[in-house]
Design an enzyme around this catalytic site. Structure first.
Site, PDB file in Angstrom:
ATOM      1  N   HIS A  95      40.369  17.474  40.329  1.00 35.00           N
ATOM      2  CA  HIS A  95      39.933  16.780  41.462  1.00 35.00           C
ATOM      3  C   HIS A  95      40.851  16.907  42.723  1.00 35.00           C
ATOM      4  O   HIS A  95      40.511  17.367  43.694  1.00 35.00           O
ATOM      5  CB  HIS A  95      39.526  15.401  41.115  1.00 35.00           C
ATOM      6  CG  HIS A  95      39.212  14.474  42.312  1.00 35.00           C
ATOM      7  ND1 HIS A  95      37.912  14.722  43.078  1.00 35.00           N
ATOM      8  CD2 HIS A  95      39.974  13.468  43.024  1.00 35.00           C
ATOM      9  CE1 HIS A  95      38.099  13.879  43.866  1.00 35.00           C
ATOM     10  NE2 HIS A  95      39.046  13.239  43.969  1.00 35.00           N
ATOM     11  N   TYR A 114      38.984  14.510  30.798  1.00 35.89           N
ATOM     12  CA  TYR A 114      37.564  14.136  30.533  1.00 35.89           C
ATOM     13  C   TYR A 114      36.662  15.285  30.626  1.00 35.89           C
ATOM     14  O   TYR A 114      35.511  15.157  30.651  1.00 35.89           O
ATOM     15  CB  TYR A 114      37.434  13.458  32.041  1.00 35.89           C
ATOM     16  CG  TYR A 114      37.663  13.912  33.351  1.00 35.89           C
ATOM     17  CD1 TYR A 114      36.730  14.898  33.862  1.00 35.89           C
ATOM     18  CD2 TYR A 114      38.893  13.567  34.014  1.00 35.89           C
ATOM     19  CE1 TYR A 114      37.171  15.377  35.125  1.00 35.89           C
ATOM     20  CE2 TYR A 114      39.295  14.243  35.127  1.00 35.89           C
ATOM     21  CZ  TYR A 114      38.412  15.156  35.769  1.00 35.89           C
ATOM     22  OH  TYR A 114      38.816  15.645  36.836  1.00 35.89           O
ATOM     23  N   ARG A 139      33.857  23.428  40.182  1.00 32.77           N
ATOM     24  CA  ARG A 139      35.308  22.952  40.928  1.00 32.77           C
ATOM     25  C   ARG A 139      36.133  23.451  39.458  1.00 32.77           C
ATOM     26  O   ARG A 139      35.994  22.821  38.634  1.00 32.77           O
ATOM     27  CB  ARG A 139      35.267  21.337  40.910  1.00 32.77           C
ATOM     28  CG  ARG A 139      36.625  20.809  41.594  1.00 32.77           C
ATOM     29  CD  ARG A 139      36.546  19.409  41.127  1.00 32.77           C
ATOM     30  NE  ARG A 139      37.329  19.136  39.933  1.00 32.77           N
ATOM     31  CZ  ARG A 139      37.125  17.965  39.169  1.00 32.77           C
ATOM     32  NH1 ARG A 139      36.652  16.839  39.822  1.00 32.77           N
ATOM     33  NH2 ARG A 139      38.023  17.850  37.905  1.00 32.77           N
TER      34      ARG A 139
HETATM   35  C1  LIG Z   1      34.274   4.781  49.934  1.00 34.86           C
HETATM   36  C2  LIG Z   1      34.845   5.421  48.591  1.00 34.86           C
HETATM   37  N1  LIG Z   1      34.771   4.965  47.550  1.00 34.86           N
HETATM   38  C3  LIG Z   1      35.566   5.667  46.510  1.00 34.86           C
HETATM   39  C4  LIG Z   1      36.618   6.585  47.034  1.00 34.86           C
HETATM   40  C5  LIG Z   1      37.405   7.094  45.678  1.00 34.86           C
HETATM   41  N2  LIG Z   1      37.053   8.499  45.486  1.00 34.86           N
HETATM   42  C6  LIG Z   1      37.717   9.565  46.026  1.00 34.86           C
HETATM   43  S1  LIG Z   1      37.124  10.849  45.908  1.00 34.86           S
HETATM   44  C7  LIG Z   1      35.827  10.531  44.862  1.00 34.86           C
HETATM   45  C8  LIG Z   1      34.772  11.186  44.367  1.00 34.86           C
HETATM   46  C9  LIG Z   1      33.715  11.660  45.193  1.00 34.86           C
HETATM   47  O1  LIG Z   1      33.057  12.965  44.541  1.00 34.86           O
HETATM   48  P1  LIG Z   1      32.175  13.939  45.316  1.00 34.86           P
HETATM   49  O2  LIG Z   1      31.366  13.215  46.467  1.00 34.86           O
HETATM   50  O3  LIG Z   1      31.341  14.672  44.211  1.00 34.86           O
HETATM   51  O4  LIG Z   1      33.045  14.900  45.788  1.00 34.86           O
HETATM   52  P2  LIG Z   1      33.965  16.120  45.160  1.00 34.86           P
HETATM   53  O5  LIG Z   1      35.446  15.194  45.294  1.00 34.86           O
HETATM   54  O6  LIG Z   1      33.578  16.358  43.838  1.00 34.86           O
HETATM   55  O7  LIG Z   1      34.266  17.025  46.347  1.00 34.86           O
HETATM   56  C10 LIG Z   1      36.062   8.900  44.744  1.00 34.86           C
HETATM   57  C11 LIG Z   1      34.908   8.019  44.322  1.00 34.86           C
HETATM   58  C12 LIG Z   1      36.563   6.921  48.204  1.00 34.86           C
HETATM   59  N3  LIG Z   1      37.431   7.950  48.954  1.00 34.86           N
HETATM   60  N4  LIG Z   1      35.786   6.489  49.164  1.00 34.86           N
END
Ligand SMILES: Cc1ncc(C[n+]2csc(CCOP(=O)(O)OP(=O)(O)O)c2C)c(N)n1
Ligand SMILES: [Mg+2]
Length: 355
Positions: free
Chosen positions: A256, A265, A252
């Site tokens: 985010h 970070y 990435r």
């Molecule tokens: C159930 C839930 N818990 C927490 C969040 C907050 N949240 C949004 S994105 C994220 C990280 C997800 O990371 P990843 O699965 O690695 O996907 P990426 O964003 O890296 O594509 C979190 C914890 C959420 N959207 N849904």
């Protein structure tokens, strides 16, 4: 475990075909198709970020760096297959046939951008992490009951593997041999949490062992490797052999979301420096150059045509009437609960003409 789940790579970052047995699949036409599609994603994505900065859409989730994994996987699907994307996989949705202005409507907070596509079975982006995995399993099982050989693909990130829905979705799919491809993009981060702090497993692919299904680890910056892995997984699924877990290892490049600052970070400068070496689009440019097939005019024309297409989509987006504030409440449940009704009345009653 890294040895057992060795990274599948067909084209290396310098544009050399290192898996000779696939060399005949790498035609000029296919390279150019992938190149076009990835360039479309990149231009769209950069415009999305710019529109957010200009205040013309809401929060935007960029996916720059993940174009190969999204294009390679999406182009492996058949028209009738089901796609369950996350908020970061609008690139995959675009590659599968989603319309740019609809994708942008979503980022403008519009209900019109969250309606399932009528042309393709592309579900709205899942923002609640991992919730789309059981949905994909259900859709795939329904196809079996209907007697088709259509399949589903569920996109999810490394962080999603820490959710219960990851387990539930894969376990049920395994038990019922549902034709679903669990397509993980391991970009190393769940917002600010690096994958090493998220899990003690060396790979995500190895988690397949627990469910008695195959696991494959691919270089997610190599569109050919991703495309092959997903195509083979879909073929296997259509034959009734059940699901597969694919881990595409990706970068990435940026934040985010537009609401995040990665310099807080991680060593962002190091990633910025690496980009030239690891980039999936430059990899195809190098591949074409190594074959003496690079055509600068074609590349320029491709870019110009995509830019015009994206400009048109932005115009379409901005030509929509102002949103109806009631949309916020009307699409939460099929029948609104009393709480939603009360919220709607409170807001619309109080806001008066200020909308
Ligand atoms: C159930 C839930 N818990 C927490 C969040 C907050 N949240 C949004 S994105 C994220 C990280 C997800 O990371 P990843 O699965 O690695 O996907 P990426 O964003 O890296 O594509 C979190 C914890 C959420 N959207 N849904
Ligand atoms: Mg991630």
């Amino acid at each position: 475990m890294k040895e057992q789940f060795a990274l599948l790579r067909i084209v290396d970052p310098s544009g050399n075909v290192i898996e000779k047995k696939y060399a005949s699949d790498i035609t000029t036409e296919q390279i150019k198709k992938f190149y076009y599609q990835m360039m479309q994603l990149r231009i769209y994505d950069r415009r999305g970020k710019a529109l957010q900065r200009q205040g013309r859409i809401g929060t935007y989730v960029p996916f720059e760096g993940q174009e190969a994994s999204q294009v390679g996987s999406a182009l492996a699907l058949r028209n009738e297959d089901w796609m369950f994307p996350t908020y970061r996989d609008h690139g995959a949705a675009l590659a599968f046939g989603g319309e740019i202005h609809r994708l942008l409507l979503y980022w403008a907070g519009r209900v019109e951008g969250a309606l399932p596509s009528l042309e393709k079975r592309i579900l709205p982006a899942s923002v609640p992490i991992a919730t789309q995995l059981p949905h994909a399993t259900g859709a795939a099982m329904a196809e079996v009951y209907k007697g088709t050989d259509n399949a589903a693909i569920a996109y999810f990130g490394d962080g999603a593997t820490s959710e219960g829905d990851f387990h539930e979705g894969i376990n049920i799919a395994s038990v019922f041999k549902a034709p679903v491809v669990f397509f993980n993009q391991n970009n190393g981060y769940a917002i600010s949490v690096p994958v090493e702090k998220q899990m003690n497993s060396e790979t995500i692919a190895q988690k397949s062992v627990a469910y008695g299904i195959p696991g494959v680890r691919v270089d997610g910056m190599d569109v050919f490797a991703v495309h092959l892995a997903v195509k083979e997984a879909l073929e296997r699924a259509r034959l009734g052999k059940g699901p597969i877990l694919i881990e595409a290892v990706v970068w990435r490049y940026g934040a985010h979301t537009t609401a995040d600052d990665p310099t807080k970070y991680r060593d962002q400068a190091k990633i910025d420096e690496l980009r030239d070496e690891i980039d999936p689009i430059l990899r195809l440019e190098r591949l074409l150059k190594n074959r003496d097939e690079w055509d600068e005019n074609w590349a320029q024309e491709t870019k110009t045509a995509i830019e015009a297409e994206v400009n048109d989509a932005v115009e379409q987006l901005e030509a929509f009437d102002a949103p109806d504030p009631a949309d916020m409440f009307d699409h939460v449940f099929e029948q609104p609960t009393w709480t939603i009704k009360e919220q709607k009345e409170t807001l619309l009653g109080r806001s008066g003409s200020s909308w």
